[in-house]
Design an enzyme around this catalytic site. Structure first.
Site: not given
Ligand code: SAJ
Length: 425
Positions: A147, A239, A232, A286, A180, A270
């Site tokens: 990235t 998110r 990307k 990430c 991803r 909703h």
């Molecule tokens: N988190 C929250 N609330 C949520 C979801 C997640 O607080 O509702 C937190 C998690 O606890 C964690 C952080 O966000 O600390 C990130 O976790 P994650 O599961 O959302 O994502 P990553 O970092 O493990 O992986 C992300 C993913 N990207 C997206 O979902 C858009 C993955 O698909 C990517 O490949 C990866 O980043 C990457 O390599 O970029």
């Protein structure tokens, strides 16, 4: 701009290569060199080896190479064990600290941000490219997967290749194709996720997609490299911003005395609203990092993105304050905090908000026992021991095993504690 998907160009899905024969793509690539054997590069290398390619993996970290050479991948990276056991018997995968000549080079090295300036550190990408440039041959394909800030492929990678006397787009095919995969679901997502692949040159994009299609079952959508880099970052930023909104709403709810966990399912009734989960902050390498690349390239247009990052980064401080309030009035409280990784069920502590909370409370002089069943360094004590005599049990990251332990034996854990104070974050 190239807008066709490879699916439209060749409606027949590329059949999966037989494991016992040598595979090659239509550009003739049968030898692949993967530079960077981290959470993307290593499974990618294994995937192509499974599909019949001769794969050489490269990493600057001698421990990673030793783990491969000493057959420790299964223990060190449990998620990859099934593929490792298949690949090691095929004798198609080698690894060392230096690249070898190949038909295609995939680069998947880290791009961290500077802790204070939040600028992207491209040094690993640049040194990976420098390491392969002397062994590139006309016709080679180079795909950057790390990235990066938009413009990196064209501005930096292309420049380094052309400095060697090659003409990118003619002699060397250069593409950008981000991964991803979700840590915790790596093997499935690596094969099944749809991907974007971009190149300045349509023919290079077509060849890049053809190679990926040998191993990936999802669609490969073609575009230019700049758009692919932008997409990307936009995905992870989307998110991050949405988690920041959930976190901010949870802080407002706390102030008003509303239980956010009761409110979210109602809000999400909703038809066009899907609020994410508030938590202790955003970790991992990430989502907690990538949005800063937009701030770097477009500092005056990223008010929302920068603010969201800061909202999420402040969450560990709020949660630490919450713990302090919970134990206010208890003299020398003994605090047991469980779950220290950046998210549930993943043994990865990079940018972990839970670790930050532990650090904040320890800096305040509190007696904190940190426990994580997934981390060998944090299992020095059993949960039983950790809870004995504790005044407070905070589950910072709710791993499945912790959930099960709490639901199966809640009364038992409470009986060990000096005070029955439990908070699940
Ligand atoms: N988190 C929250 N609330 C949520 C979801 C997640 O607080 O509702 C937190 C998690 O606890 C964690 C952080 O966000 O600390 C990130 O976790 P994650 O599961 O959302 O994502 P990553 O970092 O493990 O992986 C992300 C993913 N990207 C997206 O979902 C858009 C993955 O698909 C990517 O490949 C990866 O980043 C990457 O390599 O970029």
């Amino acid at each position: 701009m190239i807008s066709t998907s490879i699916g439209e160009m060749s409606p027949e899905k590329t059949s999966q290569a037989d494991q016992n024969t040598h595979a090659s793509s239509s550009c003739g690539a049968s030898r692949i060199c993967v530079v960077g054997l981290g959470y993307v590069g290593l499974p990618t290398a294994l995937l192509f080896a499974r599909k019949g390619f001769e794969v050489h993996g490269v990493d600057v970290n001698s421990q990673v190479i030793a783990a491969i050479q000493q057959d420790q991948v299964g223990e060190r990276y449990a998620e990859l064990a099934p593929w490792w056991h298949e690949v090691k018997s095929l004798e198609r995968f080698s690894a060392s600290q230096s690249p070898l000549p190949a038909d295609a080079f995939l680069i998947a090295v880290p791009t961290p941000v500077h802790p204070e300036t939040k600028a992207c550190d491209l040094s690993a990408v640049l040194s990976a490219v420098r390491s392969i440039v002397p062994i590139l041959r006309p016709g080679n394909l180079v795909i950057l997967e790390s990235t990066v800030p938009p413009g990196t492929t064209r501005r930096h990678v292309k420049a380094l290749i052309e400095a060697q006397g090659f003409k990118v787009g003619q002699d060397i095919h250069l593409c950008f194709s981000p991964e991803r995969i979700l840590p915790g679901n790596t093997l499935h997502e690596l094969v099944h996720n749809h991907r974007i692949l971009g190149s300045e040159f349509p023919e290079s994009a077509r060849l890049g997609a053809d190679l990926l299609h040998q191993a990936v079952e999802g669609e490969i959508y073609l575009t230019d490299d700049l758009t692919a880099e932008f997409c990307k970052l936009a995905e992870n930023t989307y998110r991050d911003v949405n988690i920041a909104l959930a976190n901010e709403l949870s802080l407002i709810a706390d102030e008003l005395g509303v239980n956010i966990q009761n409110a979210i399912p109602l809000i999400n009734k909703h038809p066009r609203v899907n609020l994410l989960q508030p938590g202790i902050g955003v970790g991992g390498h990430c989502i907690a990092v990538d949005p800063w690349f937009f701030v770097e390239v477009s500092p005056w247009k990223t008010e929302l993105i920068g603010t969201s990052r800061r909202v999420n980064d402040r969450m560990p401080i709020y949660r630490a304050q919450q713990i302090l309030q919970d134990v206010a009035g208890i003299e020398n409280p003994r605090i047991c905090l469980a779950g220290l990784t950046y998210k549930p069920d993943v043994a990865d502590v990079r940018e972990s908000p839970a670790m930050r909370i532990v650090q904040i409370l320890k800096e305040r002089g509190l007696d904190v026992i940190a426990y994580d069943p997934l981390l060998p360094d944090y299992q020095t004590t059993s949960l039983e021991e950790a809870l004995t005599g504790a005044d407070y049990f905070g589950i910072l990251v709710n791993h499945s095993v912790l959930q099960k332990a709490l639901s199966d034996k809640r009364e038992h854990w409470l009986s060990l504690m000096r005070r029955p104070l439990i908070r699940v974050f």
